[in-house]
Design an enzyme around this catalytic site. Structure first.
Site, PDB file in Angstrom:
ATOM      1  N   HIS A 110      -2.150  -5.533   1.672  1.00 48.14           N
ATOM      2  CA  HIS A 110      -3.456  -6.198   1.583  1.00 48.14           C
ATOM      3  C   HIS A 110      -3.213  -7.664   1.273  1.00 48.14           C
ATOM      4  O   HIS A 110      -2.277  -7.999   0.557  1.00 48.14           O
ATOM      5  CB  HIS A 110      -4.286  -5.563   0.453  1.00 48.14           C
ATOM      6  CG  HIS A 110      -5.506  -6.347   0.099  1.00 48.14           C
ATOM      7  ND1 HIS A 110      -6.655  -6.291   0.852  1.00 48.14           N
ATOM      8  CD2 HIS A 110      -5.742  -7.243  -0.898  1.00 48.14           C
ATOM      9  CE1 HIS A 110      -7.559  -7.107   0.322  1.00 48.14           C
ATOM     10  NE2 HIS A 110      -7.030  -7.686  -0.743  1.00 48.14           N
ATOM     11  N   PHE A 134     -15.296   3.802   7.546  1.00 41.73           N
ATOM     12  CA  PHE A 134     -13.951   4.172   7.095  1.00 41.73           C
ATOM     13  C   PHE A 134     -13.784   4.109   5.581  1.00 41.73           C
ATOM     14  O   PHE A 134     -12.686   4.323   5.062  1.00 41.73           O
ATOM     15  CB  PHE A 134     -12.894   3.282   7.768  1.00 41.73           C
ATOM     16  CG  PHE A 134     -13.085   1.795   7.542  1.00 41.73           C
ATOM     17  CD1 PHE A 134     -12.663   1.172   6.375  1.00 41.73           C
ATOM     18  CD2 PHE A 134     -13.681   1.016   8.527  1.00 41.73           C
ATOM     19  CE1 PHE A 134     -12.832  -0.196   6.176  1.00 41.73           C
ATOM     20  CE2 PHE A 134     -13.854  -0.360   8.339  1.00 41.73           C
ATOM     21  CZ  PHE A 134     -13.432  -0.955   7.151  1.00 41.73           C
ATOM     22  N   LYS A 158       0.815  -1.218   0.000  1.00 40.91           N
ATOM     23  CA  LYS A 158       0.000   0.000   0.000  1.00 40.91           C
ATOM     24  C   LYS A 158       0.858   1.281   0.000  1.00 40.91           C
ATOM     25  O   LYS A 158       2.067   1.227   0.255  1.00 40.91           O
ATOM     26  CB  LYS A 158      -0.926  -0.049   1.215  1.00 40.91           C
ATOM     27  CG  LYS A 158      -1.897  -1.238   1.182  1.00 40.91           C
ATOM     28  CD  LYS A 158      -2.893  -1.141   2.321  1.00 40.91           C
ATOM     29  CE  LYS A 158      -3.870  -2.300   2.297  1.00 40.91           C
ATOM     30  NZ  LYS A 158      -4.915  -2.142   3.326  1.00 40.91           N
ATOM     31  N   ASN A 186      -2.005   0.178   6.693  1.00 40.89           N
ATOM     32  CA  ASN A 186      -1.494  -1.081   7.238  1.00 40.89           C
ATOM     33  C   ASN A 186      -0.587  -1.865   6.291  1.00 40.89           C
ATOM     34  O   ASN A 186      -0.516  -3.088   6.348  1.00 40.89           O
ATOM     35  CB  ASN A 186      -2.645  -1.934   7.783  1.00 40.89           C
ATOM     36  CG  ASN A 186      -3.607  -2.389   6.721  1.00 40.89           C
ATOM     37  OD1 ASN A 186      -3.506  -1.970   5.573  1.00 40.89           O
ATOM     38  ND2 ASN A 186      -4.538  -3.255   7.079  1.00 40.89           N
ATOM     39  N   GLU A 240      -9.857 -10.118  -7.252  1.00 37.77           N
ATOM     40  CA  GLU A 240      -8.899  -9.030  -7.034  1.00 37.77           C
ATOM     41  C   GLU A 240      -7.746  -9.110  -8.038  1.00 37.77           C
ATOM     42  O   GLU A 240      -7.298  -8.092  -8.566  1.00 37.77           O
ATOM     43  CB  GLU A 240      -8.383  -9.095  -5.592  1.00 37.77           C
ATOM     44  CG  GLU A 240      -9.483  -8.730  -4.588  1.00 37.77           C
ATOM     45  CD  GLU A 240      -9.116  -9.004  -3.135  1.00 37.77           C
ATOM     46  OE1 GLU A 240      -9.962  -8.744  -2.266  1.00 37.77           O
ATOM     47  OE2 GLU A 240      -7.988  -9.472  -2.860  1.00 37.77           O
ATOM     48  N   TYR A 287     -12.650  -1.743  -3.278  1.00 40.46           N
ATOM     49  CA  TYR A 287     -13.089  -1.948  -1.898  1.00 40.46           C
ATOM     50  C   TYR A 287     -14.600  -1.805  -1.745  1.00 40.46           C
ATOM     51  O   TYR A 287     -15.091  -1.515  -0.647  1.00 40.46           O
ATOM     52  CB  TYR A 287     -12.364  -0.967  -0.975  1.00 40.46           C
ATOM     53  CG  TYR A 287     -10.948  -1.411  -0.607  1.00 40.46           C
ATOM     54  CD1 TYR A 287     -10.733  -2.534   0.189  1.00 40.46           C
ATOM     55  CD2 TYR A 287      -9.833  -0.707  -1.043  1.00 40.46           C
ATOM     56  CE1 TYR A 287      -9.459  -2.948   0.535  1.00 40.46           C
ATOM     57  CE2 TYR A 287      -8.541  -1.113  -0.692  1.00 40.46           C
ATOM     58  CZ  TYR A 287      -8.368  -2.232   0.101  1.00 40.46           C
ATOM     59  OH  TYR A 287      -7.107  -2.643   0.459  1.00 40.46           O
TER      60      TYR A 287
HETATM   61  P1  CMP Z   1      -7.289  -4.596   3.908  1.00 39.69           P
HETATM   62  O1  CMP Z   1      -6.796  -5.934   4.329  1.00 39.69           O
HETATM   63  O2  CMP Z   1      -6.748  -4.044   2.643  1.00 39.69           O
HETATM   64  O3  CMP Z   1      -8.894  -4.648   3.796  1.00 39.69           O
HETATM   65  C1  CMP Z   1      -9.740  -3.581   4.096  1.00 39.69           C
HETATM   66  C2  CMP Z   1      -8.995  -2.366   4.597  1.00 39.69           C
HETATM   67  O4  CMP Z   1      -9.777  -1.413   5.269  1.00 39.69           O
HETATM   68  C3  CMP Z   1      -7.994  -2.827   5.658  1.00 39.69           C
HETATM   69  O5  CMP Z   1      -6.972  -3.569   5.092  1.00 39.69           O
HETATM   70  C4  CMP Z   1      -7.608  -1.496   6.269  1.00 39.69           C
HETATM   71  O6  CMP Z   1      -6.647  -0.812   5.499  1.00 39.69           O
HETATM   72  C5  CMP Z   1      -8.924  -0.737   6.194  1.00 39.69           C
HETATM   73  N1  CMP Z   1      -9.593  -0.734   7.505  1.00 39.69           N
HETATM   74  C6  CMP Z   1     -10.136  -1.780   8.144  1.00 39.69           C
HETATM   75  N2  CMP Z   1     -10.665  -1.389   9.335  1.00 39.69           N
HETATM   76  C7  CMP Z   1     -10.445  -0.050   9.419  1.00 39.69           C
HETATM   77  C8  CMP Z   1     -10.754   0.930  10.389  1.00 39.69           C
HETATM   78  N3  CMP Z   1     -11.396   0.615  11.521  1.00 39.69           N
HETATM   79  N4  CMP Z   1     -10.386   2.200  10.150  1.00 39.69           N
HETATM   80  C9  CMP Z   1      -9.746   2.534   9.009  1.00 39.69           C
HETATM   81  N5  CMP Z   1      -9.416   1.637   8.029  1.00 39.69           N
HETATM   82  C10 CMP Z   1      -9.763   0.354   8.241  1.00 39.69           C
END
Ligand code: CMP
Length: 139
Positions: free
Chosen positions: A117, A59, A11, A114, A128, A51
């Site tokens: 993915h 979020f 990311k 984070n 995906e 998404y």
């Molecule tokens: P990912 O595994 O890419 O799948 C969905 C994404 O949403 C997740 O990683 C995070 O980047 C984001 N995400 C999930 N929960 C939250 C949250 N509580 N607040 C902000 N972003 C979130």
């Protein structure tokens, strides 16, 4: 090959921090083979489509803004038991809860930023991967 492929993105936070190489090294060391890979950038519209499953979450707007804020690396990976093993390698969604030695523990900033993915099912992995790669771009 059901069960043997997963899809990942490195990311924007991890790309801008210069961690593409470190993360790919961990992916390779864990035994994943790269079947397709590209450095690219999501438009806000395409981040929203990717998404869409999260569109009702609070979020969602933040997620789409962030995922379209800079370059990402998209890749299709192959390994036996790929989905589960990759999710173990990356760790919990929130780096606070991620196990020691996982990619998110080492490189993620927060639950939103984070680092990586990983697909959560064979069906989503297929969808995906197809979102980013045509059949001619996969090995
Ligand atoms: P990912 O595994 O890419 O799948 C969905 C994404 O949403 C997740 O990683 C995070 O980047 C984001 N995400 C999930 N929960 C939250 C949250 N509580 N607040 C902000 N972003 C979130």
């Amino acid at each position: 090959m059901a069960g043997n492929r997963t899809f990942t993105m490195i990311k924007p936070d991890a790309v801008s921090a210069g961690n593409i190489g470190n993360i790919l090294a961990m992916i390779n060391k864990a035994g994943f083979k790269i079947l397709a890979m590209k450095l690219t950038k999501l438009s806000s519209e395409n981040a929203g489509k990717f998404y869409a499953v999260h569109s009702s979450r609070p979020f969602y707007g933040e997620l789409c803004d962030y995922m379209s804020s800079g370059p990402i690396v998209a890749a299709i990976l192959e390994k036996e038991n790929a989905i589960e093993d990759f999710r173990k390698l990356i760790g919990a969604t929130d780096p606070i809860n991620a196990a020691e030695g996982t990619i998110r523990k080492l490189y993620a900033n927060s639950i939103a930023e984070n680092a990586v993915h990983g697909s959560d099912s064979d069906e989503n992995s297929q969808m995906e991967g197809s979102f980013f790669f045509s059949q001619f771009e996969r090995f």
